[in-house]
Design a protein around this motif. Structure first.
Motif, PDB file in Angstrom:
ATOM      1  N   ALA A  39      -4.225  -2.537  -0.983  1.00 35.92           N
ATOM      2  CA  ALA A  39      -3.211  -1.609  -1.497  1.00 35.92           C
ATOM      3  C   ALA A  39      -2.002  -1.495  -0.584  1.00 35.92           C
ATOM      4  CB  ALA A  39      -3.831  -0.223  -1.702  1.00 35.92           C
ATOM      5  N   GLY A  40      -2.130  -1.934   0.681  1.00 35.65           N
ATOM      6  CA  GLY A  40      -1.021  -1.878   1.618  1.00 35.65           C
ATOM      7  C   GLY A  40      -1.205  -0.897   2.758  1.00 35.65           C
ATOM      8  N   LYS A  41      -2.363  -0.232   2.820  1.00 35.09           N
ATOM      9  CA  LYS A  41      -2.601   0.772   3.860  1.00 35.09           C
ATOM     10  C   LYS A  41      -2.493   0.163   5.262  1.00 35.09           C
ATOM     11  CE  LYS A  41      -6.796   1.572   2.687  1.00 35.09           C
ATOM     12  NZ  LYS A  41      -6.965   0.411   1.774  1.00 35.09           N
ATOM     13  N   SER A  42      -3.251  -0.911   5.476  1.00 34.16           N
ATOM     14  CA  SER A  42      -3.285  -1.520   6.803  1.00 34.16           C
ATOM     15  C   SER A  42      -1.929  -2.109   7.175  1.00 34.16           C
ATOM     16  CB  SER A  42      -4.372  -2.601   6.865  1.00 34.16           C
ATOM     17  OG  SER A  42      -5.653  -2.019   6.741  1.00 34.16           O
ATOM     18  N   THR A  43      -1.217  -2.676   6.197  1.00 34.79           N
ATOM     19  CA  THR A  43       0.119  -3.221   6.484  1.00 34.79           C
ATOM     20  C   THR A  43       1.067  -2.112   6.913  1.00 34.79           C
ATOM     21  OG1 THR A  43      -0.217  -5.006   4.889  1.00 34.79           O
ATOM     22  CG2 THR A  43       2.053  -4.520   5.528  1.00 34.79           C
ATOM     23  N   MET A  45       0.259   0.707   8.388  1.00 38.10           N
ATOM     24  CA  MET A  45      -0.122   1.169   9.710  1.00 38.10           C
ATOM     25  C   MET A  45       0.188   0.126  10.793  1.00 38.10           C
ATOM     26  SD  MET A  45      -1.051   4.260   9.462  1.00 38.10           S
ATOM     27  CE  MET A  45       0.302   4.352   8.275  1.00 38.10           C
ATOM     28  N   LYS A  46       0.054  -1.156  10.467  1.00 35.25           N
ATOM     29  CA  LYS A  46       0.427  -2.193  11.433  1.00 35.25           C
ATOM     30  C   LYS A  46       1.932  -2.188  11.679  1.00 35.25           C
ATOM     31  CE  LYS A  46      -3.464  -5.304  10.606  1.00 35.25           C
ATOM     32  NZ  LYS A  46      -3.908  -6.618  10.037  1.00 35.25           N
ATOM     33  N   THR A  47       2.696  -1.800  10.667  1.00 32.14           N
ATOM     34  CA  THR A  47       4.137  -1.635  10.861  1.00 32.14           C
ATOM     35  C   THR A  47       4.402  -0.515  11.855  1.00 32.14           C
ATOM     36  OG1 THR A  47       4.583  -2.401   8.599  1.00 32.14           O
ATOM     37  CG2 THR A  47       6.326  -1.146   9.708  1.00 32.14           C
ATOM     38  N   LEU A  48       3.700   0.603  11.692  1.00 28.56           N
ATOM     39  CA  LEU A  48       3.830   1.724  12.627  1.00 28.56           C
ATOM     40  C   LEU A  48       3.399   1.318  14.030  1.00 28.56           C
ATOM     41  CD1 LEU A  48       4.319   4.763  13.195  1.00 28.56           C
ATOM     42  CD2 LEU A  48       1.956   5.170  12.441  1.00 28.56           C
ATOM     43  N   ALA A  49       2.406   0.442  14.123  1.00 30.60           N
ATOM     44  CA  ALA A  49       1.875   0.024  15.424  1.00 30.60           C
ATOM     45  C   ALA A  49       2.720  -1.060  16.083  1.00 30.60           C
ATOM     46  CB  ALA A  49       0.442  -0.467  15.257  1.00 30.60           C
ATOM     47  N   GLY A  50       3.823  -1.475  15.453  1.00 30.84           N
ATOM     48  CA  GLY A  50       4.715  -2.446  16.060  1.00 30.84           C
ATOM     49  C   GLY A  50       4.294  -3.888  15.893  1.00 30.84           C
ATOM     50  N   ASN A  51       3.434  -4.162  14.910  1.00 33.46           N
ATOM     51  CA  ASN A  51       2.953  -5.536  14.722  1.00 33.46           C
ATOM     52  C   ASN A  51       3.921  -6.408  13.929  1.00 33.46           C
ATOM     53  OD1 ASN A  51       0.748  -4.598  16.020  1.00 33.46           O
ATOM     54  ND2 ASN A  51      -0.755  -5.192  14.497  1.00 33.46           N
ATOM     55  N   PHE A  52       4.871  -5.794  13.236  1.00 31.84           N
ATOM     56  CA  PHE A  52       5.812  -6.554  12.413  1.00 31.84           C
ATOM     57  C   PHE A  52       7.245  -6.215  12.824  1.00 31.84           C
ATOM     58  CE2 PHE A  52       2.259  -5.706   9.272  1.00 31.84           C
ATOM     59  CZ  PHE A  52       1.629  -6.929   9.501  1.00 31.84           C
ATOM     60  N   ILE A 197      -7.804   6.521   7.649  1.00 31.81           N
ATOM     61  CA  ILE A 197      -7.995   5.601   6.528  1.00 31.81           C
ATOM     62  C   ILE A 197      -9.486   5.494   6.254  1.00 31.81           C
ATOM     63  CG2 ILE A 197      -7.659   3.245   5.695  1.00 31.81           C
ATOM     64  CD1 ILE A 197      -5.295   3.002   7.593  1.00 31.81           C
ATOM     65  N   SER A 198      -9.888   5.746   5.028  1.00 36.04           N
ATOM     66  CA  SER A 198     -11.312   5.703   4.706  1.00 36.04           C
ATOM     67  C   SER A 198     -11.519   5.462   3.220  1.00 36.04           C
ATOM     68  CB  SER A 198     -11.993   7.010   5.104  1.00 36.04           C
ATOM     69  OG  SER A 198     -13.382   6.987   4.767  1.00 36.04           O
ATOM     70  N   HIS A 199     -12.649   4.824   2.903  1.00 31.53           N
ATOM     71  CA  HIS A 199     -13.071   4.665   1.516  1.00 31.53           C
ATOM     72  C   HIS A 199     -14.112   5.705   1.120  1.00 31.53           C
ATOM     73  CE1 HIS A 199     -10.783   1.080   0.899  1.00 31.53           C
ATOM     74  NE2 HIS A 199     -11.419   0.410   1.832  1.00 31.53           N
ATOM     75  N   PHE A 200     -14.545   6.543   2.076  1.00 33.32           N
ATOM     76  CA  PHE A 200     -15.516   7.595   1.773  1.00 33.32           C
ATOM     77  C   PHE A 200     -14.751   8.821   1.280  1.00 33.32           C
ATOM     78  CE2 PHE A 200     -17.740   5.034   5.011  1.00 33.32           C
ATOM     79  CZ  PHE A 200     -18.894   4.725   4.307  1.00 33.32           C
ATOM     80  N   LEU A 201     -14.657   8.966  -0.029  1.00 31.70           N
ATOM     81  CA  LEU A 201     -13.810  10.006  -0.593  1.00 31.70           C
ATOM     82  C   LEU A 201     -14.333  11.407  -0.325  1.00 31.70           C
ATOM     83  CD1 LEU A 201     -12.807   8.371  -3.999  1.00 31.70           C
ATOM     84  CD2 LEU A 201     -11.697   8.220  -1.765  1.00 31.70           C
TER      85      LEU A 201
END
Length: 504
Positions: A39-43, A45-52, A197-201
């Motif tokens: 869905a784009g969650k990790s992307t 957060m990686k943007t926030l973390a300076g990976n891109f 971030i979690s899949h456990f609703l």
């Protein structure tokens, strides 16, 4: 406002992944970010973390406009991220991993004050109420202890914004409760903003102050967590109401065939320093292994496939497997889906196709040593469809997939070998609710087709929904199998707690 991300956009070669995302976090807030795998969650957060370095949009931290093009720049702004796949150094100790990159200086250049490093790391863990074996190399720890090491390392820095990607996916209930207490204390006492971030609703509903739902690279909705039910969140994730919630199928209904003969048999199988385990699993049966983290479930599983040295006898379909190794076990029809897909499960640089065929080449995809290419493509394409792996491109490197899709590749690889017996260690950890239901169905189907299945899971509802019998383990000791009909969630949790307390 502690953090504001405005109109964030990011594209890869295949096309745009983030389509103008807005996201914010207040000081002391736990803000849950949910969405299906991909869905784009990790992307985001990686943007926030300076990976891109090539994102577009604006990131504002404590009122300052920040350009985060490297992880060092992000860390300098107080942003730390704990990834679902850990970034630990396996051969270094717990203490050294906690201090990595900020080691204390010795009296002379080039000298490391190991005692001071260990003392400081232990103190930092104690401040969070976490007890870890500081001198133990990371590779000797279970996944849960590695997760806690990551948390201590991140929190020991001057963190203002902490991103936690599926932090409870491999934690037992007691460890989850402990982690939540630590998270609340960090927010209340230190004002840290936590992105969860979690899949456990159900956990999202309980722990979060606010929830943001993402779908297809866009924000669907943001609101107070108290305004949602678990059903509400599930419907927002998929965009419609005819969904299957995060529940395992009822085996009493799903299983139509009677159990077959014994397919997997352990006769006093013992790992060094621990008592032998005797257990039999019939064709078509699912046996769950329950217990606290460190109870010996994974070590027993690795002993079964020959990944660690063990004594005793193991039989597959009546034949003893001697000089056990993962290769000899696979040839005998016993395969394992390990809990740590990054280190011991998948070849991340290889394609989906290459990973799926790795175990099956010696069985269903070759004849007399000759690889059947047409059959190979047919099987791989069929597995991609069945497991709904996204993107559905067999040449795609597994390392570029989301965590949930990588997990599906790992399970698909095991199924491709058409094994007589399967050991599944946390097979749905980090997988979204739709994919989890699909994996449950595929596990049930594998059993229905005659495989003996050993299921290790920290999700008690998963164990209860799938297993025919349950074995509770503690410190390497396996209790007597308990019929599923004699258990409910309260009884199973009580059994795990009772055994643990007895062992203590």
């Amino acid at each position: 406002m502690l953090l504001e991300m405005r109109d964030i956009r990011k594209s890869f070669t295949a096309g745009p992944v983030l389509h103008g995302v807005d996201f914010s976090v207040e000081a002391g807030e736990i803000h849950a970010l949910i969405g299906h795998n991909g869905a784009g969650k990790s992307t985001l957060m990686k943007t926030l973390a300076g990976n891109f370095a090539d994102y577009s949009g604006q990131i504002v931290i404590e009122g300052r406009d920040c350009v985060l093009h490297t992880p060092a720049e992000a860390l300098g702004q107080g942003v730390a991220i704990i990834y679902q796949d850990f970034a630990l150094v396996p051969d270094l100790s717990v203490a050294a991993n906690i201090a990595l990159g900020r080691e204390p200086k010795g009296a002379f250049p080039g000298l490391m004050p190991h005692r001071a490093l260990r003392t400081r790391s232990a103190r930092e863990a104690a401040l969070l109420g976490i007890d870890l074996p500081m001198d133990t190399p990371i590779r000797r720890l279970g996944v849960a202890a590695q997760q806690l090491t990551e948390i201590v390392r991140a929190c020991s820095q001057d963190v203002r914004i902490l991103v936690m990607d599926e932090p409870t996916a491999r934690l037992a209930p007691a460890e989850r409760a402990h982690l939540f207490a630590v998270m609340r204390r960090m927010g209340r006492e230190r004002g840290v903003g936590i992105i969860y971030i979690s899949h456990f609703l159900d956990e999202v509903r309980d722990i979060a102050d606010r929830v943001t739902v993402m779908r297809d690279g866009r924000v669907v909705e943001t609101n107070a967590a108290s305004r949602y039910t678990v059903d509400d969140l599930a419907q927002l994730l998929v965009g419609h109401t005819d969904i299957v919630l995060d529940q395992a199928p009822d085996r009493r209904v799903a299983k139509q065939k009677p159990l077959g003969p014994t397919m997997l048999e352990l006769d006093q199988l013992a790992v060094a320093g621990r008592p032998g385990v005797t257990l039999s699993v019939a064709a078509g049966e699912i046996v769950g292994l329950a217990g606290l983290v460190g109870s010996g479930r994974t070590r027993l599983a690795r002993a079964m496939v020959g990944d660690v040295v063990s004594e005793g006898v193991l039989r597959v379909d009546g034949r003893a497997v001697t000089r056990r190794s993962p290769q000899r076990s696979a040839a005998a029809g016993l395969v394992m889906v390990p809990e740590d897909r990054k280190i011991s499960g998948l070849a991340l640089a290889a394609s989906i196709e290459a990973n799926m065929e790795a175990t099956a080449l010696g069985t269903s995809l070759s004849r007399m040593g000759i690889v059947r290419r047409a059959r190979q493509r047919q099987v791989v394409d069929g597995l991609i469809r069945s497991f709904r792996i996204h993107p559905p491109v067999r040449e795609k490197p597994v390392g570029t997939l989301s965590g949930g899709n990588a997990q599906k590749v790992l399970l698909a690889r095991a199924v491709a070998a058409r094994p007589r017996a399967m050991i599944l260690d946390q097979p749905t950890a980090g997988v979204d609710i739709g994919a989890k239901a699909e994996l449950h169905k595929l596990i049930v189907l594998a059993a229905a087709e005659g495989a003996a299945v050993v299921l290790i899971s920290d999700d008690l509802d998963e164990i209860l929904g799938l297993a025919d019998r349950v074995v509770v383990m503690t410190e390497g000791v396996a209790g007597p199998p308990i019929a599923r009909a004699d258990l409910d969630r309260a009884k199973l949790l009580s059994a795990i707690s009772r055994v643990s307390q007895t062992a203590a």
